[in-house]
Motif scaffolding. Structure first.
Motif, mmCIF file in Angstrom:
data_model
loop_
_atom_site.group_PDB
_atom_site.id
_atom_site.type_symbol
_atom_site.label_atom_id
_atom_site.label_comp_id
_atom_site.label_asym_id
_atom_site.label_seq_id
_atom_site.Cartn_x
_atom_site.Cartn_y
_atom_site.Cartn_z
ATOM 1 N N GLY A 165 32.290 37.910 8.948
ATOM 2 C CA GLY A 165 32.432 39.072 9.814
ATOM 3 C C GLY A 165 32.916 40.303 9.073
ATOM 4 O O GLY A 165 32.914 40.360 7.837
ATOM 5 N N TYR A 166 33.336 41.278 9.852
ATOM 6 C CA TYR A 166 33.839 42.543 9.319
ATOM 7 C C TYR A 166 35.363 42.526 9.296
ATOM 8 O O TYR A 166 36.006 41.899 10.132
ATOM 9 N N TYR A 167 35.917 43.263 8.340
ATOM 10 C CA TYR A 167 37.369 43.407 8.257
ATOM 11 C C TYR A 167 37.689 44.694 7.519
ATOM 12 O O TYR A 167 36.846 45.267 6.851
ATOM 13 N N TYR A 168 38.934 45.140 7.668
ATOM 14 C CA TYR A 168 39.377 46.343 6.971
ATOM 15 C C TYR A 168 40.107 45.932 5.693
ATOM 16 O O TYR A 168 41.005 45.102 5.725
ATOM 17 N N ALA A 169 39.678 46.496 4.582
ATOM 18 C CA ALA A 169 40.213 46.121 3.268
ATOM 19 C C ALA A 169 41.702 46.416 3.149
ATOM 20 O O ALA A 169 42.203 47.407 3.666
ATOM 21 N N THR A 170 42.363 45.522 2.417
ATOM 22 C CA THR A 170 43.777 45.736 2.108
ATOM 23 C C THR A 170 43.999 45.898 0.612
ATOM 24 O O THR A 170 45.125 46.145 0.186
#
Length: 95
Positions: free
Chosen positions: A58-63
């Motif tokens: 899926g999609y995620y926001y990079a850390t």
């Protein structure tokens, strides 16, 4: 309604980091949008410098930068495969 600002905020809260991806189906259900609209807004967000990453999960926001680099490599691989398809069509397609 989906727009890339809403998408970025949603992912920052609900899918922060590679270990917390959200499927496109869940995102589309949340925003009431099509998968094409989701992809369009992911692209717009990336074009504006937001760290939306994706994986098979899926999609995620990079850390971190590693997350960004993995998504960049994935995008480059897709570009290469598209170029191969174009070359094949140009060289051998019969109409």
């Amino acid at each position: 309604m989906i727009n890339y600002d809403n998408l970025v905020n949603y992912l920052k809260v609900n899918a922060l980091g590679k270990s917390n991806p959200i499927t496109s189906r869940v995102i589309c259900n949340y925003f009431g949008c099509s998968s094409a609209d989701l992809r369009k807004n992911v692209n717009l967000a990336r074009n504006n410098g937001y760290g939306i990453c994706s994986s098979v999960k899926g999609y995620y926001y990079a850390t971190n930068k590693e997350d960004i680099n993995e998504t960049i490599n994935q995008l480059r691989s897709r570009i290469a495969k598209i170029k191969e398809a174009i070359s094949g069509l140009e060289e051998g397609a019969c109409v």
